[in-house]
Design an enzyme around this catalytic site. Structure first.
Site, mmCIF file in Angstrom:
data_model
loop_
_atom_site.group_PDB
_atom_site.id
_atom_site.type_symbol
_atom_site.label_atom_id
_atom_site.label_comp_id
_atom_site.label_asym_id
_atom_site.label_seq_id
_atom_site.Cartn_x
_atom_site.Cartn_y
_atom_site.Cartn_z
ATOM 1 N N GLY A 88 -1.390 -9.999 -3.724
ATOM 2 C CA GLY A 88 -1.219 -8.908 -2.753
ATOM 3 C C GLY A 88 -2.498 -8.529 -2.025
ATOM 4 O O GLY A 88 -2.608 -7.429 -1.485
ATOM 5 N N LYS A 142 -12.658 -4.585 10.912
ATOM 6 C CA LYS A 142 -13.384 -3.589 10.102
ATOM 7 C C LYS A 142 -14.810 -3.423 10.624
ATOM 8 O O LYS A 142 -15.331 -2.310 10.713
ATOM 9 C CB LYS A 142 -13.382 -4.028 8.639
ATOM 10 C CG LYS A 142 -11.973 -4.033 8.036
ATOM 11 C CD LYS A 142 -11.929 -4.782 6.721
ATOM 12 C CE LYS A 142 -10.528 -4.809 6.126
ATOM 13 N NZ LYS A 142 -10.369 -5.727 5.012
ATOM 14 N N GLY A 159 -11.254 -1.228 1.734
ATOM 15 C CA GLY A 159 -10.326 -0.719 0.713
ATOM 16 C C GLY A 159 -10.751 0.600 0.104
ATOM 17 O O GLY A 159 -10.820 1.626 0.783
ATOM 18 N N GLU A 216 -10.083 6.135 5.973
ATOM 19 C CA GLU A 216 -10.984 5.566 4.963
ATOM 20 C C GLU A 216 -10.499 4.203 4.455
ATOM 21 O O GLU A 216 -11.286 3.287 4.217
ATOM 22 C CB GLU A 216 -11.099 6.550 3.785
ATOM 23 C CG GLU A 216 -12.108 6.158 2.750
ATOM 24 C CD GLU A 216 -13.512 6.086 3.315
ATOM 25 O OE1 GLU A 216 -14.092 7.151 3.584
ATOM 26 O OE2 GLU A 216 -14.020 4.970 3.502
ATOM 27 N N ILE A 220 -13.614 1.633 -1.069
ATOM 28 C CA ILE A 220 -15.018 2.091 -0.952
ATOM 29 C C ILE A 220 -15.102 3.219 0.077
ATOM 30 O O ILE A 220 -14.637 3.052 1.206
ATOM 31 C CB ILE A 220 -15.943 0.943 -0.491
ATOM 32 C CG1 ILE A 220 -15.857 -0.239 -1.451
ATOM 33 C CG2 ILE A 220 -17.374 1.428 -0.359
ATOM 34 C CD1 ILE A 220 -16.664 -1.443 -0.994
ATOM 35 N N LYS A 253 -6.444 -1.127 10.156
ATOM 36 C CA LYS A 253 -7.704 -1.437 10.864
ATOM 37 C C LYS A 253 -7.469 -2.107 12.200
ATOM 38 O O LYS A 253 -8.234 -1.919 13.140
ATOM 39 C CB LYS A 253 -8.622 -2.274 9.988
ATOM 40 C CG LYS A 253 -8.030 -3.554 9.454
ATOM 41 C CD LYS A 253 -7.593 -3.394 8.035
ATOM 42 C CE LYS A 253 -6.553 -4.434 7.668
ATOM 43 N NZ LYS A 253 -6.178 -4.421 6.288
ATOM 44 N N VAL A 257 -11.246 0.331 6.111
ATOM 45 C CA VAL A 257 -12.437 -0.507 5.961
ATOM 46 C C VAL A 257 -12.842 -0.573 4.498
ATOM 47 O O VAL A 257 -13.090 0.459 3.870
ATOM 48 C CB VAL A 257 -13.613 0.048 6.799
ATOM 49 C CG1 VAL A 257 -14.838 -0.849 6.633
ATOM 50 C CG2 VAL A 257 -13.229 0.174 8.261
ATOM 51 N N VAL A 294 0.835 -1.208 0.000
ATOM 52 C CA VAL A 294 0.000 0.000 0.000
ATOM 53 C C VAL A 294 0.871 1.260 0.000
ATOM 54 O O VAL A 294 0.643 2.193 -0.784
ATOM 55 C CB VAL A 294 -0.958 -0.002 1.218
ATOM 56 C CG1 VAL A 294 -1.788 1.286 1.230
ATOM 57 C CG2 VAL A 294 -1.872 -1.221 1.177
#
Ligand code: HSE
Length: 437
Positions: free
Chosen positions: A189, A207, A136, A131, A138, A107, A134, A15
């Site tokens: 991944g 989450k 990814g 953001e 969305i 998370k 939880v 990430v």
């Protein structure tokens, strides 16, 4: 133009590297949108030499993320180190205490320490944006925190783990083994460093605990979640579900009941025709039911570098656009000090339909004994299925029941009774059915 927003990234794994690359490749677009440049001025990671596909030579390197949080020339600390203790926690905490805004995708950290970190952020008047933690990419946190003011949430549920949904989708579509699908999820991944976090439901629980707090205004209670993972789901369950008009999904569900809030994570049968049953692969979905709105369903990419980085960058951009005195509201939608204690609803009181699969010795009276145990516990049956064949051993048969709405307590008693009757060849499988539109 306003001064550049100085960004420090702690953690350059899947990430973190995506965030750094996107900040570089999307720099002019972000500058136009935010009215100022977003510049990576500091980074911290375990290995300095690795090629991450982006030039970070202009950023100051820190071996220690806490040192970066305290003394780097940054306005925002982006916490992308895994784990709920150690450098992940220390870095975020130190940044907030040093009055720097924080963006994190962690998370596990929020599930365990979110409320105390929110208290520090709110005391210091800085933002703690999460953001990406939880579902990814969305934007569910923004939706719940900002767009649903005035709504009373009755239930929030969803597919919150891309790895599990990817595995279940491929097992169903291609008849592949659980292990083969998990390996692919790791290669792509999606999975956590320790994939048991995914498949045993812990990642979903983390989450869910955040969504439940936002939905119902209680302190995060991630240790108080009923938890079952997907590792004991078999091809037999997947096939039987399909035959009966259901599909198996790992859901996280938080629901207001008369006795408190139910928080549960478990494999779930959802009607094949429901919208959530159409959410395939690594895609996540979150359904939010409220008194004003009815049901809102958000779906989109839930795991992987770019999906998660997209949400991280959205959070950084929000900070770039915010002005002192004109910032977003509290971290969990209401001041952290006003979050109520979690009032837990007992799992035994859970009401719903159930799928039960028994593998039994094929002999006279077994079916009748099962039916009697159900009747004795006032369980009404919607369907009963027993096929000729269906097991490798001709002396065994599979019996599948779908119940009308009943309680967890009644099902556990009935299944214990059937087990005691001595007709079972192996452990019964019980999967809850979730109402879904
Ligand atoms: N391992 C997680 C998943 C990544 O599979 O959804 C995003 O949290």
């Amino acid at each position: 133009m306003a001064e550049a927003l100085r960004v420090g990234i702690a953690g350059l794994g899947t990430v973190g590297a995506s965030v750094a690359r996107l900040l570089a490749t999307k720099a002019s677009e972000l500058t136009r949108q935010c009215g100022r440049d977003l510049v990576v001025t500091a980074v911290s990671a375990r290995s300095r030499g690795r090629d991450r596909g982006v030039d970070l030579s202009g950023a100051q390197w820190f071996d220690d993320p806490v040192e970066m949080a305290k003394s780097a020339p940054i306005d925002v600390f982006v916490g992308l180190i895994g784990g709920d203790e150690g450098p992940a926690r220390a870095g975020v905490k130190a940044a907030l205490e040093a009055s720097r805004h924080v963006v994190t995708a962690n998370k596990a950290l929020l599930a365990k320490h979110g409320v105390s970190l929110a208290e520090v952020a709110e005391k210091r008047g800085v933002l703690l944006n999460y953001e990406a933690a939880v579902a990814g990419g969305i934007p569910v946190i923004k939706t719940m925190r900002e767009a649903l003011a005035g709504n009373s949430v009755t239930r929030v549920f969803g597919i919150l783990n891309g790895t599990c949904n990817y595995i279940l989708t491929r097992m169903e579509a291609e008849g592949l083994s659980f292990d083969a699908c998990l390996k692919d999820a790791q290669r792509l991944g999606y999975a956590e460093a320790d994939p048991t976090f995914d498949i045993e439901g812990h990642d979903t629980a983390h989450k869910l605990s955040i969504l439940s707090s936002l939905a119902f205004g209680h302190r995060i209670a991630a240790d108080d979640i009923y938890l079952e993972g997907i590792s004991n789901i078999t091809q037999a369950d997947i096939r039987a579900a399909g035959e009966l008009g259901y599909r198996i999904k790992l859901l996280g569900v938080a629901q207001r009941t008369d006795s408190g809030v139910e928080q549960r994570v478990h494999p779930t049968m959802v009607p094949t025709a429901s919208v959530i049953a159409q959410v395939h692969g690594v895609t996540n979905a979150v359904a939010i039911e409220t008194d004003i709105l009815g049901e809102l369903l958000l779906s989109g990419p839930g795991a992987g570098g770019n999906a998660t980085a997209s949400a991280v960058i959205g959070d950084i951009a929000d900070i770039a656009k915010s002005r002192p005195g004109f910032q977003h509201g509290p971290v969990f939608g209401r001041p952290a000090k006003e979050l109520a204690p979690y009032k837990k609803a007992l799992m035994r009181a859970h009401a719903g339909g159930y799928f039960i699969r028994f593998t039994v010795h094929d002999r006279i009276g077994v079916f009748a004994a099962i039916a009697k145990r159900m009747a004795d516990n006032e369980i009404s049956l919607e369907s009963i299925v027993q096929h000729a064949g269906g097991t490798a051993d001709a002396t065994q048969k599979t019996v599948i029941l779908v119940t009308h709405e009943t309680t967890e307590a009644a099902v556990r008693k009935a299944v214990d009774g059937v087990t005691k009757d001595g007709h079972l060849v192996d452990k019964p499988q019980v999967i809850r059915i979730e109402r879904a539109g």
